[in-house]
Scaffold this motif. Structure first.
Motif, PDB file in Angstrom:
ATOM      1  N   PRO A  71       0.795  -1.235   0.000  1.00 36.97           N
ATOM      2  CA  PRO A  71       0.000   0.000   0.000  1.00 36.97           C
ATOM      3  C   PRO A  71       0.825   1.283   0.000  1.00 36.97           C
ATOM      4  O   PRO A  71       0.397   2.301  -0.540  1.00 36.97           O
ATOM      5  N   HIS A  72       2.003   1.258   0.624  1.00 33.65           N
ATOM      6  CA  HIS A  72       2.829   2.469   0.661  1.00 33.65           C
ATOM      7  C   HIS A  72       3.296   2.877  -0.736  1.00 33.65           C
ATOM      8  O   HIS A  72       3.650   4.034  -0.959  1.00 33.65           O
ATOM      9  N   ASP A  73       3.331   1.933  -1.655  1.00 37.86           N
ATOM     10  CA  ASP A  73       3.839   2.202  -3.004  1.00 37.86           C
ATOM     11  C   ASP A  73       2.729   2.472  -4.016  1.00 37.86           C
ATOM     12  O   ASP A  73       3.009   2.672  -5.197  1.00 37.86           O
ATOM     13  N   TRP A  74       1.477   2.482  -3.577  1.00 36.93           N
ATOM     14  CA  TRP A  74       0.341   2.523  -4.501  1.00 36.93           C
ATOM     15  C   TRP A  74      -0.287   3.913  -4.541  1.00 36.93           C
ATOM     16  O   TRP A  74      -0.422   4.577  -3.517  1.00 36.93           O
ATOM     17  N   THR A  75      -0.696   4.341  -5.719  1.00 38.20           N
ATOM     18  CA  THR A  75      -1.503   5.547  -5.874  1.00 38.20           C
ATOM     19  C   THR A  75      -2.655   5.233  -6.824  1.00 38.20           C
ATOM     20  O   THR A  75      -2.526   4.397  -7.721  1.00 38.20           O
ATOM     21  N   PRO A  76      -3.808   5.868  -6.636  1.00 38.80           N
ATOM     22  CA  PRO A  76      -4.982   5.534  -7.453  1.00 38.80           C
ATOM     23  C   PRO A  76      -4.856   6.023  -8.887  1.00 38.80           C
ATOM     24  O   PRO A  76      -4.163   6.976  -9.197  1.00 38.80           O
ATOM     25  N   LYS A  77      -5.580   5.322  -9.762  1.00 39.34           N
ATOM     26  CA  LYS A  77      -5.642   5.656 -11.180  1.00 39.34           C
ATOM     27  C   LYS A  77      -7.048   6.172 -11.509  1.00 39.34           C
ATOM     28  O   LYS A  77      -7.947   6.129 -10.673  1.00 39.34           O
ATOM     29  N   SER A  78      -7.237   6.612 -12.732  1.00 41.33           N
ATOM     30  CA  SER A  78      -8.536   7.174 -13.125  1.00 41.33           C
ATOM     31  C   SER A  78      -9.659   6.153 -12.996  1.00 41.33           C
ATOM     32  O   SER A  78     -10.788   6.495 -12.627  1.00 41.33           O
ATOM     33  N   ARG A  79      -9.361   4.873 -13.271  1.00 38.67           N
ATOM     34  CA  ARG A  79     -10.405   3.847 -13.154  1.00 38.67           C
ATOM     35  C   ARG A  79     -10.845   3.665 -11.693  1.00 38.67           C
ATOM     36  O   ARG A  79     -11.996   3.292 -11.429  1.00 38.67           O
ATOM     37  N   ASP A  80      -9.925   3.935 -10.754  1.00 36.08           N
ATOM     38  CA  ASP A  80     -10.281   3.845  -9.336  1.00 36.08           C
ATOM     39  C   ASP A  80     -11.218   4.987  -8.940  1.00 36.08           C
ATOM     40  O   ASP A  80     -12.139   4.797  -8.146  1.00 36.08           O
ATOM     41  N   LEU A  81     -10.969   6.154  -9.504  1.00 38.47           N
ATOM     42  CA  LEU A  81     -11.888   7.277  -9.296  1.00 38.47           C
ATOM     43  C   LEU A  81     -13.283   6.931  -9.796  1.00 38.47           C
ATOM     44  O   LEU A  81     -14.293   7.215  -9.145  1.00 38.47           O
ATOM     45  N   GLN A  82     -13.342   6.298 -10.951  1.00 40.88           N
ATOM     46  CA  GLN A  82     -14.633   5.948 -11.530  1.00 40.88           C
ATOM     47  C   GLN A  82     -15.364   4.936 -10.653  1.00 40.88           C
ATOM     48  O   GLN A  82     -16.573   5.035 -10.430  1.00 40.88           O
ATOM     49  N   THR A  83     -14.621   3.948 -10.151  1.00 40.39           N
ATOM     50  CA  THR A  83     -15.226   2.951  -9.264  1.00 40.39           C
ATOM     51  C   THR A  83     -15.800   3.615  -8.018  1.00 40.39           C
ATOM     52  O   THR A  83     -16.942   3.356  -7.623  1.00 40.39           O
ATOM     53  N   ALA A  84     -15.022   4.498  -7.388  1.00 45.21           N
ATOM     54  CA  ALA A  84     -15.478   5.156  -6.159  1.00 45.21           C
ATOM     55  C   ALA A  84     -16.641   6.098  -6.421  1.00 45.21           C
ATOM     56  O   ALA A  84     -17.525   6.254  -5.571  1.00 45.21           O
ATOM     57  N   SER A  85     -16.676   6.717  -7.602  1.00 44.80           N
ATOM     58  CA  SER A  85     -17.737   7.674  -7.914  1.00 44.80           C
ATOM     59  C   SER A  85     -19.104   7.008  -7.980  1.00 44.80           C
ATOM     60  O   SER A  85     -20.132   7.668  -7.851  1.00 44.80           O
ATOM     61  N   ARG A  86     -19.132   5.681  -8.163  1.00 41.07           N
ATOM     62  CA  ARG A  86     -20.397   4.955  -8.289  1.00 41.07           C
ATOM     63  C   ARG A  86     -20.782   4.208  -7.010  1.00 41.07           C
ATOM     64  O   ARG A  86     -21.785   3.506  -6.987  1.00 41.07           O
ATOM     65  N   ALA A  87     -19.963   4.360  -5.965  1.00 40.17           N
ATOM     66  CA  ALA A  87     -20.215   3.638  -4.719  1.00 40.17           C
ATOM     67  C   ALA A  87     -21.035   4.493  -3.754  1.00 40.17           C
ATOM     68  O   ALA A  87     -21.214   5.705  -3.948  1.00 40.17           O
ATOM     69  N   GLN A  88     -21.543   3.824  -2.716  1.00 41.88           N
ATOM     70  CA  GLN A  88     -22.237   4.545  -1.644  1.00 41.88           C
ATOM     71  C   GLN A  88     -21.349   4.733  -0.406  1.00 41.88           C
ATOM     72  O   GLN A  88     -21.538   5.665   0.356  1.00 41.88           O
ATOM     73  N   LEU A  89     -20.387   3.823  -0.216  1.00 42.11           N
ATOM     74  CA  LEU A  89     -19.472   3.910   0.919  1.00 42.11           C
ATOM     75  C   LEU A  89     -18.030   3.818   0.442  1.00 42.11           C
ATOM     76  O   LEU A  89     -17.711   2.978  -0.403  1.00 42.11           O
ATOM     77  N   PHE A  90     -17.177   4.652   1.006  1.00 44.43           N
ATOM     78  CA  PHE A  90     -15.740   4.593   0.754  1.00 44.43           C
ATOM     79  C   PHE A  90     -15.048   4.432   2.102  1.00 44.43           C
ATOM     80  O   PHE A  90     -15.162   5.309   2.968  1.00 44.43           O
ATOM     81  N   VAL A  91     -14.366   3.306   2.293  1.00 43.85           N
ATOM     82  CA  VAL A  91     -13.748   2.993   3.582  1.00 43.85           C
ATOM     83  C   VAL A  91     -12.232   3.091   3.439  1.00 43.85           C
ATOM     84  O   VAL A  91     -11.625   2.373   2.637  1.00 43.85           O
ATOM     85  N   TYR A  92     -11.631   3.975   4.216  1.00 43.29           N
ATOM     86  CA  TYR A  92     -10.181   4.115   4.204  1.00 43.29           C
ATOM     87  C   TYR A  92      -9.653   4.062   5.636  1.00 43.29           C
ATOM     88  O   TYR A  92     -10.396   4.247   6.596  1.00 43.29           O
ATOM     89  N   VAL A 170     -25.066   0.644   8.773  1.00 41.49           N
ATOM     90  CA  VAL A 170     -26.399   0.922   9.319  1.00 41.49           C
ATOM     91  C   VAL A 170     -26.878   2.303   8.896  1.00 41.49           C
ATOM     92  O   VAL A 170     -28.045   2.493   8.546  1.00 41.49           O
ATOM     93  N   ASP A 171     -25.952   3.278   8.904  1.00 40.34           N
ATOM     94  CA  ASP A 171     -26.320   4.626   8.462  1.00 40.34           C
ATOM     95  C   ASP A 171     -26.699   4.644   6.986  1.00 40.34           C
ATOM     96  O   ASP A 171     -27.631   5.341   6.575  1.00 40.34           O
ATOM     97  N   ALA A 172     -25.963   3.878   6.176  1.00 38.56           N
ATOM     98  CA  ALA A 172     -26.202   3.877   4.726  1.00 38.56           C
ATOM     99  C   ALA A 172     -27.422   3.053   4.336  1.00 38.56           C
ATOM    100  O   ALA A 172     -28.082   3.351   3.333  1.00 38.56           O
ATOM    101  N   ASP A 173     -27.725   2.016   5.109  1.00 35.19           N
ATOM    102  CA  ASP A 173     -28.776   1.065   4.730  1.00 35.19           C
ATOM    103  C   ASP A 173     -29.506   0.560   5.975  1.00 35.19           C
ATOM    104  O   ASP A 173     -29.413  -0.620   6.325  1.00 35.19           O
ATOM    105  N   PRO A 174     -30.240   1.452   6.674  1.00 34.36           N
ATOM    106  CA  PRO A 174     -30.888   1.064   7.933  1.00 34.36           C
ATOM    107  C   PRO A 174     -31.908  -0.068   7.785  1.00 34.36           C
ATOM    108  O   PRO A 174     -32.193  -0.772   8.762  1.00 34.36           O
ATOM    109  N   ALA A 175     -32.439  -0.272   6.597  1.00 36.23           N
ATOM    110  CA  ALA A 175     -33.439  -1.325   6.400  1.00 36.23           C
ATOM    111  C   ALA A 175     -32.871  -2.709   6.671  1.00 36.23           C
ATOM    112  O   ALA A 175     -33.617  -3.636   7.019  1.00 36.23           O
ATOM    113  N   HIS A 176     -31.550  -2.881   6.535  1.00 39.69           N
ATOM    114  CA  HIS A 176     -30.925  -4.188   6.749  1.00 39.69           C
ATOM    115  C   HIS A 176     -30.053  -4.214   8.006  1.00 39.69           C
ATOM    116  O   HIS A 176     -29.095  -4.978   8.086  1.00 39.69           O
ATOM    117  N   LYS A 177     -30.422  -3.389   8.974  1.00 38.46           N
ATOM    118  CA  LYS A 177     -29.622  -3.284  10.195  1.00 38.46           C
ATOM    119  C   LYS A 177     -29.440  -4.640  10.874  1.00 38.46           C
ATOM    120  O   LYS A 177     -28.345  -4.983  11.328  1.00 38.46           O
TER     121      LYS A 177
END
Length: 318
Positions: A71-92, A170-177
């Motif tokens: 991970p210390h050697d990795w940086t995101p690419k444009s395709r990673d931006l696209q993947t994250a742009s379509r998600a509901q949660l981003f966990v870092y 739970v915050d993102a999808d309380p119906a399936h808590k």
């Protein structure tokens, strides 16, 4: 200059994403999006382990950093931006590990619709070695140069991180808590069992000093009563000084250290050279920054690898 260039690249990638949305063409990451589920993007393996385990059938989890990549050697690419742009949660992870994260999230163009989870939130962070500042700047650790980001290496920290991920679901999808809570409790029980094994397994070892190639085990040492001496700093390829190597070799000889630990995703050359100089053995202590392809194939996970770490520690500390 380097940071400005990276921001420019992210901006350009964001424009490409916007253009793709405007003309109605499907992006390359359509396969990463699942209708009717919470789409989650995690930055690296330990977070994927938590998000997939708690999300289960109600989530579609994509991990950005592939198997075998440090991970210390990795940086995101444009395709990673696209993947994250379509998600509901981003966990870092946070704590300075992903120095690129602010620019990255800005580049997704999500307009605030993407929920972010800093998994290390609430953990008492360890201050690292300020002398490693130059190495951190080279690997994206800007802003938190003296903070040890390797929180996940301790099961006690992972328990808090699991709680943070559960609350985000739970915050993102309380119906399936109830479903999230059931899987969270199952995962929590596994981590608590691992914590007990670590506590009991390291309580009676006669030695407490470990010599490691990479300063990644501060939280493990803090939580289980050990002391780490690292050949390299918080970044795994920070170059040690010749004097540091001589001091560590002296420490190994004077304190009866029998094993120098290396890890699988970075070069073991310095650890083996130092071991030869001090006439001691080497073994693996895995900081779990990612799985190797072989570990993935074998079905290893966070718990099985940490159990292997415990075995190697017990053997070395006799």
């Amino acid at each position: 200059m380097r940071r400005w260039t990276y921001r420019l690249a992210l901006f350009a990638a964001a424009l490409i994403i916007a253009a793709g949305c405007d003309n109605g063409k499907a992006g390359n990451n359509d396969a990463d999006v699942a209708e009717g589920k919470v789409n989650v993007v995690t930055t690296f393996y330990p977070l994927y382990y938590l998000a997939a385990g708690i999300g289960g059938e109600n989530a579609n989890v994509t991990n950005l950093i592939p198997a075998g990549v440090e991970p210390h050697d990795w940086t995101p690419k444009s395709r990673d931006l696209q993947t994250a742009s379509r998600a509901q949660l981003f966990v870092y992870n946070g704590a300075g590990l992903e120095g690129w994260v602010d620019d990255f999230l800005h580049g997704t163009g999500s307009g605030g619709s993407l929920r972010t989870v800093e998994a290390s939130q609430g953990i008492e962070l360890i201050r690292g070695n300020p002398e490693e500042a130059d190495a951190h700047e080279d690997h994206g650790h800007e802003g938190d140069l003296d903070v040890d980001p390797h929180t996940w290496v301790s099961p006690k920290s992972m328990l808090k991180m699991a709680s943070n991920v559960f609350e985000a679901y739970v915050d993102a999808d309380p119906a399936h808590k109830d479903a999230y809570e059931s899987r969270y409790n199952e995962l929590k029980a596994k981590l608590e069992g691992l914590d007990r094994k670590m506590t009991e397994g390291l309580a009676d070892v006669p030695k407490r000093d470990i010599v490691v190639s990479h300063q990644a085990f501060g939280y493990l040492c803090r939580d289980y009563g050990l002391k780490q001496v690292a050949i390299m700093g918080l970044s795994p390829d920070a170059e040690p000084r010749a004097r540091d190597l001589l001091d560590i070799a002296k420490f190994v000889k004077e304190n009866g250290v029998k094993t120098i630990f290396f890890e699988e995703l970075v070069s073991d050359q310095l650890a083996k050279t130092l071991a030869a100089e001090a006439n001691v053995g080497t073994d693996v202590l895995n900081p779990l920054e990612g799985l190797t392809p072989e570990q993935e194939k074998n079905g290893d996970d966070y718990v099985t690898i940490m159990e292997r770490n415990l075995q190697n520690l017990r053997k070395a500390l006799q």
